[in-house]
Design a protein around this motif. Sequence first.
Motif, PDB file in Angstrom:
ATOM      1  N   MET A   1       5.715  61.881  31.925  1.00 52.93           N
ATOM      2  CA  MET A   1       6.269  60.779  32.710  1.00 52.93           C
ATOM      3  C   MET A   1       5.623  60.756  34.095  1.00 52.93           C
ATOM      4  N   MET A   3       5.089  60.401  38.003  1.00 49.37           N
ATOM      5  CA  MET A   3       5.918  60.638  39.177  1.00 49.37           C
ATOM      6  C   MET A   3       5.902  59.432  40.111  1.00 49.37           C
ATOM      7  N   THR A   5       6.820  56.076  41.552  1.00 52.99           N
ATOM      8  CA  THR A   5       8.083  55.345  41.455  1.00 52.99           C
ATOM      9  C   THR A   5       8.014  54.087  42.302  1.00 52.99           C
ATOM     10  N   CYS A  11       8.643  60.367  42.897  1.00 54.29           N
ATOM     11  CA  CYS A  11       9.803  61.171  42.525  1.00 54.29           C
ATOM     12  C   CYS A  11       9.268  62.437  41.860  1.00 54.29           C
ATOM     13  N   GLU A  13       8.752  65.562  39.711  1.00 52.85           N
ATOM     14  CA  GLU A  13       9.327  66.138  38.501  1.00 52.85           C
ATOM     15  C   GLU A  13       9.786  67.570  38.757  1.00 52.85           C
ATOM     16  N   THR A  14       8.975  68.313  39.507  1.00 57.34           N
ATOM     17  CA  THR A  14       9.332  69.674  39.922  1.00 57.34           C
ATOM     18  C   THR A  14       9.357  69.685  41.448  1.00 57.34           C
ATOM     19  N   THR A 184      12.839  65.996  46.927  1.00 60.42           N
ATOM     20  CA  THR A 184      12.840  65.390  45.590  1.00 60.42           C
ATOM     21  C   THR A 184      12.029  64.106  45.516  1.00 60.42           C
TER      22      THR A 184
END
Length: 337
Positions: A1, A3, A5, A11, A13-14, A184
């Motif tokens: 997916m 990241m 956004t 956003c 992922e980790t 995040t």
Amino acid sequence: MSMQTGKQSICFETPPYIVSSASIVGKKEGEGPLGACFDLIGEDDKFGQDTWEEAESTLQKEAFGMAVGKAGLKKEEIRYLFSGDLLGQNIATSFGLMDYQVPLFGLYGACSTCGEALSLGAMCVAAGYADYVVAMTSSHFASAEKQFRFPLEYANQRPMSATWTVTGSGAYVLGKRKSNACITGITTGKIIDYGIKDSMNMGAAMAPAAADTICQNLKDFGRRPEDYDHIITGDLGSVGREILIDLLKKEGYDISEMHLDCGMLIYESKAQGTGAGGSGCGCSAVTLAGHFLKQVEQGKLQRILFVPTGALLSTVSFNEGKTVPGIAHGVVIEHAD
């Protein structure tokens, strides 16, 4: 997916963690409402140096060492350093940090530099390019006045819309090692120019950029203002805050209940004679490190949107009659168990 956004956001992922932070300020900042929050308060705003510029370099040098020490690391374990300041050619950064010999990305985002440094540092760690990086910045009242306005000896009268450049440096160690606070997401700001030409009213120049970034963050992440415990701007001051609230209401967002401004928190403006509030790269950097980040780590705040704001002017552009564009970068910081 992916990241990526929305139009301007990421956003993670980790999410990279904020492993440690440090805040060092001058005497005036130590006498303000947040004085007890800072790690170190200087008794002399020259910090033992001969010039204001050397003093600001000392701020960065000490803040870096303190943040890395708090993390239990050695400077050799820091892969990259993201830092900048308000002075020409980033001299506070280069002279302050060169002895550490850590690979450096020198940044300039005016007073938004803390957000830029945190954003780029977080991207670097999240992408796996580094285990640990340091994101930091600084400003100094006297060095900024000397470069952008008038020598202190001139004793010029300041309008009520003017803000007071914070003497301080904030540093953050970002890494993969778990802590109680993580980044995040980020929303990178655009240059926004509403035609302001008053160099003594930075709040009016920066508020449109802050509004644009906050609005885009909410759209990109599909959130409402109440999804954040606080939406925190860098240094709009009392004048800029009013403009920000009005601009966002026109877009259908009312942030008046959760909005706070670092420049309005760091000084007792009337008692300390700081006009509309605090400003400078160090304003948002030390307020986040000394005040808000601790509340996130303790779980008192679950999610905040940190939006340092910058006025993109120079003495050359101002004297040539140019406008003062603004920029703001959004950093989403959340409590991590």
